[in-house]
Design a protein around this motif. Structure first.
Motif, PDB file in Angstrom:
ATOM      1  N   LYS A   1      -7.318   3.737 -10.128  1.00 15.32           N
ATOM      2  CA  LYS A   1      -8.345   3.278  -9.201  1.00 15.32           C
ATOM      3  C   LYS A   1      -9.203   4.454  -8.729  1.00 15.32           C
TER       4      LYS A   1
ATOM      5  N   ARG B   1       0.807  -1.219   0.000  1.00 16.75           N
ATOM      6  CA  ARG B   1       0.000   0.000   0.000  1.00 16.75           C
ATOM      7  C   ARG B   1       0.837   1.265   0.000  1.00 16.75           C
ATOM      8  N   ASP B   2       2.119   1.133   0.383  1.00 16.43           N
ATOM      9  CA  ASP B   2       2.973   2.311   0.373  1.00 16.43           C
ATOM     10  C   ASP B   2       3.679   2.507  -0.969  1.00 16.43           C
TER      11      ASP B   2
ATOM     12  N   ALA C   1     -16.542   1.328  -3.832  1.00 19.63           N
ATOM     13  CA  ALA C   1     -15.259   1.439  -4.506  1.00 19.63           C
ATOM     14  C   ALA C   1     -15.196   0.357  -5.575  1.00 19.63           C
TER      15      ALA C   1
ATOM     16  N   PHE D   1      -5.516  -6.527  -9.604  1.00 17.60           N
ATOM     17  CA  PHE D   1      -6.315  -7.017  -8.482  1.00 17.60           C
ATOM     18  C   PHE D   1      -5.755  -6.400  -7.213  1.00 17.60           C
TER      19      PHE D   1
ATOM     20  N   PRO E   1      -8.103  -5.522   0.317  1.00 19.78           N
ATOM     21  CA  PRO E   1      -8.410  -4.462   1.289  1.00 19.78           C
ATOM     22  C   PRO E   1      -7.175  -4.007   2.072  1.00 19.78           C
ATOM     23  N   THR E   2      -6.142  -4.854   2.103  1.00 14.85           N
ATOM     24  CA  THR E   2      -4.934  -4.471   2.825  1.00 14.85           C
ATOM     25  C   THR E   2      -4.008  -3.622   1.957  1.00 14.85           C
ATOM     26  N   GLY E   3      -4.447  -3.298   0.749  1.00 14.95           N
ATOM     27  CA  GLY E   3      -3.675  -2.396  -0.094  1.00 14.95           C
ATOM     28  C   GLY E   3      -2.630  -3.065  -0.964  1.00 14.95           C
ATOM     29  N   LEU E   4      -2.630  -4.386  -1.013  1.00 18.47           N
ATOM     30  CA  LEU E   4      -1.699  -5.055  -1.925  1.00 18.47           C
ATOM     31  C   LEU E   4      -2.243  -4.946  -3.337  1.00 18.47           C
ATOM     32  N   ARG E   5      -1.359  -4.715  -4.287  1.00 25.87           N
ATOM     33  CA  ARG E   5      -1.786  -4.657  -5.678  1.00 25.87           C
ATOM     34  C   ARG E   5      -1.037  -5.701  -6.487  1.00 25.87           C
TER      35      ARG E   5
ATOM     36  N   TYR F   1      -2.529 -14.588  -4.856  1.00 21.08           N
ATOM     37  CA  TYR F   1      -2.655 -14.019  -3.516  1.00 21.08           C
ATOM     38  C   TYR F   1      -2.931 -15.116  -2.482  1.00 21.08           C
TER      39      TYR F   1
ATOM     40  N   ARG G   1      -6.005 -13.654  -7.998  1.00 21.83           N
ATOM     41  CA  ARG G   1      -6.527 -14.017  -6.677  1.00 21.83           C
ATOM     42  C   ARG G   1      -5.876 -15.302  -6.177  1.00 21.83           C
TER      43      ARG G   1
END
Lengths: 186, 141
Positions: free
Chosen positions: B45, B11-12, B57, B73, B76-80, B102, B99
């Motif tokens: 996004k 997410r960062d 969203a 994809f 919710p934890t911000g992984l892309r 993941y 998915r």
């Protein structure tokens, strides 16, 4: 997703995942707490350590919840509460919790659950009456929430080991963290 | 159809992992490239959410150019999770592959690896091997 659907989902995920015996979990957890009490002596300090340990678990466990329950969007704090109570609790503890006592802004609620597999076989001696024995749960919830961009405070308010009739954890939403744009973007 | 490359961002905006298969053009400055990529994804996004007729969203699933398709994809934890393929992926559900990456690869080899420091780059050999195997086994590879 409605409560009933979530409950069903929790049940399905619970059935399909690998499990260890509740005794093993209770005894392992018990010996961890025991060791912390030996090392830190003060029940307050032990509460803190348990919370920190839980936090470290929570920030990882959340990925497991999402991947296995296949809940890829969490739309609101209210939804998230039901997911914790009906899916996550079922997945890892085998029990279902209830969400009660919402405040009017819908930013606070209590998780209530009668059975806690962690406290099985445990009695709290008087000198440890300040100990929140299963405080690790608070840390786990806090860590998991933080990963989905919600800063929460989590506190045990009732514990059967202290003579209460049920277990209760109060969860307070402090802040919704917004997704930040990349920092050093010129 | 073939697969070009895979990116994983947290997410960062840190690129946790990158792998490539059939990519003839090489990236010159990888850090710069990642920054650009993440910035674009972030805005994409945002843009999709802003245009949406509904409140929920809604992240994009893919976009396509004549030369490649980018599949997206996020969690919710911000992984892309991003996979670049040729545009002829037709009806195969590439988002499902992401998915799977993941749930089966990232979860088992990164999250459950106690030595992995959250937020750091993934150096695990087991992870890259498994990822490679999954991608190579795709019918569309």
């Amino acid at each position: 997703m409605s409560k009933v659907n979530l409950q069903r989902l929790g049940e399905t995920v619970f059935q399909s995942s690998d499990r260890v015996s509740a005794e093993l979990l209770a005894l392992t957890y018990g010996s961890t707490v025991k060791q912390l009490l030996v090392d830190y002596e003060e029940p307050d300090e032990v509460n803190k350590q348990l919370d920190q340990m839980g936090y470290n678990i929570g920030i990882r466990l959340i990925e497991d919840v999402i991947a296995n329950s296949k809940i890829y969007t969490i739309s609101s704090f209210v939804d998230s509460a039901e997911i914790v109570a009906k899916v996550a609790f079922k997945m890892y503890l085998g029990v279902v919790a209830n969400t009660v006592d919402w405040n009017s802004d819908k930013t606070e609620f209590s998780l209530q659950f009668d059975d806690n597999p962690l406290t099985e076989f445990t009695e709290l001696p008087d000198r440890y009456s300040d100990l929140w024995y299963a405080n690790i749960l608070c840390g786990i919830i806090r860590g998991a929430y933080e990963m989905v961009q919600m800063k929460v405070e989590c506190k045990y308010t009732k514990c059967v080991l202290r003579g209460d009739d049920t277990n209760e954890i109060r969860i307070v939403l402090r802040e919704m963290l917004l997704e930040r744009p990349p920092l050093d973007d010129e | 159809m073939t697969v070009h490359c895979f990116y994983l961002f947290n997410r960062d905006g840190v690129c946790l992992f990158y792998a490539e298969w059939n990519r003839s053009r090489k990236v010159k400055n990888f850090d710069e490239h990642c920054k650009l990529m993440f910035g674009m994804l972030f805005e994409l996004k945002n843009f999709c959410t802003k245009l949406s007729p509904k409140d929920a969203a809604n992240p994009p699933k893919y976009y396509m150019t004549p030369y490649y398709a980018l599949h997206y994809f996020d969690t919710p934890t911000g992984l892309r999770f991003i996979l670049l393929t040729t545009p002829d992926f037709g009806n195969s559900d590439v988002a499902r592959v992401l998915r799977r990456l993941y749930g089966e690869v990232y979860l088992d080899y990164v999250v459950k690896n106690p030595l992995y420091e959250p937020g750091s780059q993934i150096t695990s050999k087991a992870f890259s091997k498994k990822l490679d195997a999954v991608v190579r086994n795709l019918p569309c590879f």
